[in-house]
Design a protein around this motif. Structure first.
Motif, short mmCIF file in Angstrom:
data_model
loop_
_atom_site.label_atom_id
_atom_site.label_comp_id
_atom_site.label_asym_id
_atom_site.label_seq_id
_atom_site.Cartn_x
_atom_site.Cartn_y
_atom_site.Cartn_z
N VAL A 191 9.58 8.49 -19.83
CA VAL A 191 8.49 7.64 -20.34
C VAL A 191 7.17 8.38 -20.54
CG1 VAL A 191 9.50 5.57 -19.30
CG2 VAL A 191 7.81 6.89 -18.00
N ALA A 192 7.15 9.69 -20.29
CA ALA A 192 5.90 10.44 -20.41
C ALA A 192 5.30 10.36 -21.80
CB ALA A 192 6.13 11.90 -20.00
N ALA A 193 6.13 10.43 -22.84
CA ALA A 193 5.63 10.40 -24.21
C ALA A 193 5.07 9.03 -24.59
CB ALA A 193 6.75 10.79 -25.18
N ASP A 194 5.33 8.02 -23.77
CA ASP A 194 4.78 6.68 -24.02
C ASP A 194 3.47 6.44 -23.27
OD1 ASP A 194 6.95 5.59 -25.67
OD2 ASP A 194 8.16 5.78 -23.86
N GLY A 195 2.88 7.49 -22.72
CA GLY A 195 1.62 7.34 -22.01
C GLY A 195 1.77 6.76 -20.62
N ILE A 196 2.98 6.83 -20.07
CA ILE A 196 3.27 6.25 -18.75
C ILE A 196 3.57 7.37 -17.78
CG2 ILE A 196 4.81 4.72 -17.46
CD1 ILE A 196 5.40 3.37 -20.24
N THR A 197 2.97 7.29 -16.60
CA THR A 197 3.27 8.26 -15.55
C THR A 197 4.05 7.59 -14.42
OG1 THR A 197 1.24 7.88 -14.27
CG2 THR A 197 1.12 9.48 -16.08
N ALA A 198 4.84 8.39 -13.74
CA ALA A 198 5.61 7.90 -12.58
C ALA A 198 5.54 8.97 -11.50
CB ALA A 198 7.06 7.61 -12.97
N ASN A 199 4.95 8.63 -10.38
CA ASN A 199 4.76 9.58 -9.31
C ASN A 199 5.19 9.02 -7.96
OD1 ASN A 199 3.33 11.94 -10.63
ND2 ASN A 199 2.00 10.26 -11.27
N ILE A 200 5.46 9.92 -7.05
CA ILE A 200 5.90 9.57 -5.70
C ILE A 200 4.82 9.98 -4.70
CG2 ILE A 200 7.48 10.28 -3.85
CD1 ILE A 200 8.92 8.40 -5.59
N ILE A 201 4.52 9.09 -3.77
CA ILE A 201 3.68 9.41 -2.64
C ILE A 201 4.57 9.55 -1.40
CG2 ILE A 201 1.95 8.52 -1.02
CD1 ILE A 201 0.60 9.38 -3.46
N ILE A 202 4.48 10.69 -0.74
CA ILE A 202 5.22 10.91 0.50
C ILE A 202 4.27 10.67 1.65
CG2 ILE A 202 6.44 12.61 1.90
CD1 ILE A 202 7.45 13.88 -0.65
N THR A 203 4.52 9.62 2.39
CA THR A 203 3.62 9.23 3.46
C THR A 203 4.00 9.92 4.77
OG1 THR A 203 4.94 7.31 4.12
CG2 THR A 203 3.31 6.98 2.39
N GLY A 204 3.00 10.41 5.45
CA GLY A 204 3.20 10.95 6.77
C GLY A 204 2.97 9.86 7.81
N ARG A 205 2.37 10.24 8.92
CA ARG A 205 2.11 9.28 10.00
C ARG A 205 0.79 8.57 9.72
NH1 ARG A 205 6.36 8.08 13.12
NH2 ARG A 205 5.16 7.95 15.04
N ILE A 206 0.87 7.55 8.89
CA ILE A 206 -0.29 6.72 8.57
C ILE A 206 -0.30 5.55 9.55
CG2 ILE A 206 -1.54 5.48 6.79
CD1 ILE A 206 -1.04 8.40 6.08
N HIS A 207 -1.45 5.28 10.15
CA HIS A 207 -1.49 4.31 11.25
C HIS A 207 -1.39 2.88 10.73
CE1 HIS A 207 -3.34 3.17 15.41
NE2 HIS A 207 -2.10 2.75 15.25
N THR A 208 -0.18 2.37 10.72
CA THR A 208 0.12 1.00 10.32
C THR A 208 0.98 0.33 11.40
OG1 THR A 208 2.16 1.66 9.19
CG2 THR A 208 0.12 1.67 7.88
N ASP A 209 1.25 -0.96 11.21
CA ASP A 209 2.12 -1.67 12.14
C ASP A 209 3.50 -1.01 12.21
OD1 ASP A 209 0.10 -3.44 12.66
OD2 ASP A 209 0.89 -5.04 11.37
N ARG A 210 3.99 -0.52 11.08
CA ARG A 210 5.31 0.12 11.03
C ARG A 210 5.35 1.34 11.95
NH1 ARG A 210 10.85 0.26 10.18
NH2 ARG A 210 11.49 2.18 9.13
N VAL A 211 4.31 2.16 11.91
CA VAL A 211 4.26 3.34 12.78
C VAL A 211 4.17 2.92 14.24
CG1 VAL A 211 2.83 5.32 13.43
CG2 VAL A 211 3.38 4.91 11.04
N ASP A 231 -7.10 6.44 -15.28
CA ASP A 231 -7.13 7.23 -16.51
C ASP A 231 -7.19 8.72 -16.19
OD1 ASP A 231 -7.00 5.27 -18.45
OD2 ASP A 231 -9.17 4.99 -18.57
N ARG A 232 -7.87 9.08 -15.12
CA ARG A 232 -8.10 10.48 -14.79
C ARG A 232 -6.82 11.24 -14.47
NH1 ARG A 232 -13.39 12.61 -15.46
NH2 ARG A 232 -14.84 10.85 -15.42
N ALA A 233 -5.77 10.53 -14.10
CA ALA A 233 -4.52 11.18 -13.68
C ALA A 233 -3.44 11.12 -14.76
CB ALA A 233 -4.00 10.53 -12.40
N GLY A 234 -3.87 11.05 -16.01
CA GLY A 234 -2.91 10.89 -17.10
C GLY A 234 -1.96 12.06 -17.29
#
Length: 261
Positions: free
Chosen positions: A174-194, A241-244
């Motif tokens: 989908v990159a040529a359609d102006g769409i980005t797809a990215n993954i965030i890998i979360t570490g030990r972020i202080h949430t209820d789950r952690v 927009d900045r991360a296009g």
């Protein structure tokens, strides 16, 4: 820095608390109109009280149970009736702990439906409107287990790795359609789950939660758990927009915890 999120519409899954709530707030603070989806819709509406006074974005809630296909279909019907969204934040809860050698096929199948198939369905349904507008942002949250498998989290390690492969493949399509797809890998972020995982580890090892946290912090170069807001701001940048020109990436927010290059 102007992120260009005014007039953008976002859908954040799992937005009632934790990382999803922090992301919804961050996007709305930058001017996006945010739909938060969760089983706890009342909690989503209350997030507006946590916005910055000058924020022009707002957060509205829609019900969603990712384990229920009828619920997923109902959400998509409502979102598409409103014209779809420009930004999709794929955020799912984690499965119960369990070892690879003893986790049965039923648990794997249920996890696949809630953590993988649900995201594929929702993303696929919302993509055509993004393609039509030639602009879109898809950000999917995963765990550090996709790079460094976490003991006793077999389902999470396995299924989140599947999501990683799907997102990378989608990004190229989908990159040529102006769409980005990215993954965030979360570490030990202080949430209820952690907190829940720390408590489970303390019980399993017959020790205190404080001891578990001390040992965990010793593995993190930053010396602390991350704040949900720190991760949310990274997501908001990727949705802007900045991360296009950032797509197909996996970005760690882990305080340096993952030691591989």
């Amino acid at each position: 820095m102007k992120l260009g999120l005014e007039h953008r519409k976002a859908l954040v899954l799992g937005a009632s608390k934790g990382l999803g709530a922090a992301i919804a707030i961050s996007l709305a603070n930058e001017g996006a109109q945010v739909i938060g989806a969760s089983r706890s819709v009342d909690m989503i509406a209350a997030l507006n009280g946590r916005l910055e006074p000058e924020a022009t974005g707002r957060i509205t809630g829609l019900p969603l149970d990712l384990t229920d296909k009828a619920s997923r279909d109902a959400l998509l019907q409502q979102v598409l009736a409103q014209g779809g969204v420009d930004i999709l934040i794929n955020n799912t809860g984690g499965p119960a702990p369990g070892e690879a050698r003893s986790t049965g096929s039923e648990a794997w199948a249920g996890g696949f439906d809630a953590m993988v198939l649900s995201l594929i369905e929702i993303t696929g349904a919302l993509l055509p409107k993004m393609v039509e507008r030639q602009w879109g942002r898809i950000v999917t949250l995963t765990s550090s287990g996709v790079e460094s498998p976490i003991p006793r989290l077999a389902i999470s390690n396995g299924l989140r790795a599947a999501v990683l492969g799907w997102s990378k493949t989608l990004a190229a399509e989908v990159a040529a359609d102006g769409i980005t797809a990215n993954i965030i890998i979360t570490g030990r972020i202080h949430t209820d789950r952690v907190d829940q995982l720390d408590a489970a580890a303390a019980q399993r090892q017959d020790t205190t939660i404080e001891a578990i946290r001390k040992a965990s912090l010793a593995t993190i170069p930053a010396g602390r758990y991350g704040k949900p807001e720190e991760l949310a701001d990274v997501v908001t940048f990727l949705a802007s927009d900045r991360a296009g020109y950032v797509t197909g990436a996996k970005i760690r927010v882990d305080g340096g915890m993952i030691r591989s290059v």
